[in-house]
Scaffold this active site. Structure first.
Site, PDB file in Angstrom:
ATOM      1  N   CYS A 103       0.834  -1.200   0.000  1.00  0.00           N
ATOM      2  CA  CYS A 103       0.000   0.000   0.000  1.00  0.00           C
ATOM      3  C   CYS A 103       0.868   1.248   0.000  1.00  0.00           C
ATOM      4  CB  CYS A 103      -0.932   0.011   1.204  1.00  0.00           C
ATOM      5  SG  CYS A 103      -2.024   1.453   1.214  1.00  0.00           S
ATOM      6  N   ASP A 207      -2.376  -3.190 -14.136  1.00  0.00           N
ATOM      7  CA  ASP A 207      -2.730  -2.836 -15.523  1.00  0.00           C
ATOM      8  C   ASP A 207      -3.382  -3.949 -16.334  1.00  0.00           C
ATOM      9  OD1 ASP A 207      -1.661  -0.415 -14.861  1.00  0.00           O
ATOM     10  OD2 ASP A 207       0.020  -0.480 -16.269  1.00  0.00           O
TER      11      ASP A 207
END
Length: 336
Positions: A103, A207
């Site tokens: 994160c 992606d």
């Protein structure tokens, strides 16, 4: 050959749903499981919150039988607290425990948790060892390439974490400094997967937003599976579309407008069941734009959906949308 995490059999090339804060809750996971996600994770849960018995953190431990296999993801900056959080999380009955070392957001990384640990590999290894020792379940890790372009140390991370007992590693193809900008680089992920010293499954993340890209990257980078995050928000069909393309080389038909309505309605019902009528309605508002992304002339209805205050109002609006001839055949305008 099936991918194994401990005793969990994930099939030949699993598609995993990424743990996403304020997104990957049980209602969202339900619709993704319906459409082909092979394994899922909870939103990340603060070790400090679990130890303090904070209501919000405890609520995130809720898992359901239909979600299996599912992992609970934890994060924190204190080694002993992470060990304790591992034990607490295990009591909730997941199939595995996952550690978040990826994160990038400030209120996590700047407090010594998440991607911050990429700046201190020794501490990361010690923390991981503590988590492994704190549970009887398999432990996996999600991380990034490194802190920045000058410290892409994920290869060292993979080897050292494997040595202390993790059973799989997911790598997001960006550094912490990139956040979510630029393009994900899977070349380092591929190098790790092809290292003969690596014996655990390596999953790529970042992606993956189309069946073509998933198929091309599967061949190019040789990973054991893929984790999909943002592309699944409002579009849970991404999992079934990728699987169909893998099997046939053909594109599955896009979801019909009726299927979009149905998935949105199911998500709403599950949200209310889990969170209660007030919170369930309110927190569902962030999803409507995504479910109907790309539909022409939809702004009027989107505004109605995000301002409605009750399930009954929302059901009336969804029924009105469903029977509006304007949307009889809008699929050609839809893009992921």
């Amino acid at each position: 050959m099936s991918v194994q995490i401990g005793n969990i059999d994930l099939g030949e090339f699993p598609l995993l749903l990424a743990p996403m804060e304020d997104v990957s809750d049980p209602p969202f996971r339900y619709v993704c499981k319906q459409h082909g996600a092979d394994m899922m994770y909870t939103e990340f849960i603060s070790s400090e919150g679990l130890i303090r018995d904070a209501a919000k953190s405890r609520k995130k431990l809720d898992i359901f039988e239909y979600e299996r296999p599912i992992g609970i993801q934890i994060f924190g900056s204190d080694i002993e607290h992470m060990r304790e959080a591992s034990a607490i999380s295990s009591q909730a009955g997941p199939d595995l425990i996952d550690i978040n070392y990826g994160c990038p957001v400030k209120n996590v990384a700047c407090r010594g948790a998440g991607a911050s640990l990429l700046q201190d590999i020794d501490k990361m290894v010690a923390m991981t060892k503590a988590v492994v020792e704190g549970t009887h379940l398999p432990v996996t890790v999600k991380t990034r390439l490194g802190w920045d372009d000058n410290t892409k140390n994920v290869h060292e991370v993979a080897l050292r974490l494997q040595d202390v007992g993790i059973k799989a590693l997911t790598i997001h193809g960006r550094t912490r400094s990139q956040m979510y900008k630029g393009s994900a680089d899977w070349s380092l992920i591929s190098d790790i997967r092809r290292d003969p010293r690596i014996e655990i499954p390596i999953f790529g993340n970042g992606d993956i937003d189309s069946p073509e890209k998933a198929a091309a990257w599967r061949m190019e980078y040789g990973v054991d599976g893929m984790m999909i995050g943002r592309a699944a928000i409002g579009y849970p069909w991404i999992f079934r579309e990728i699987k169909h393309f893998f099997k046939t080389g053909q594109h599955l038909d896009k979801p019909t407008f009726a299927e979009r309505i149905d998935a949105c309605r199911t998500h709403l019902v599950k949200s209310i069941e889990w969170k209660g009528p007030k919170t369930g309605v309110f927190e569902m508002r962030r999803h409507y734009a995504n479910y109907f992304k790309g539909i022409e002339n939809f702004k009027e209805y989107r505004m109605k959906l995000v301002t409605a205050g009750t399930f009954e109002e929302l059901e009336d609006i969804l029924s009105e949308i469903e029977h509006n001839p304007r949307f009889d055949n809008p699929v050609s305008t839809v893009e992921i």
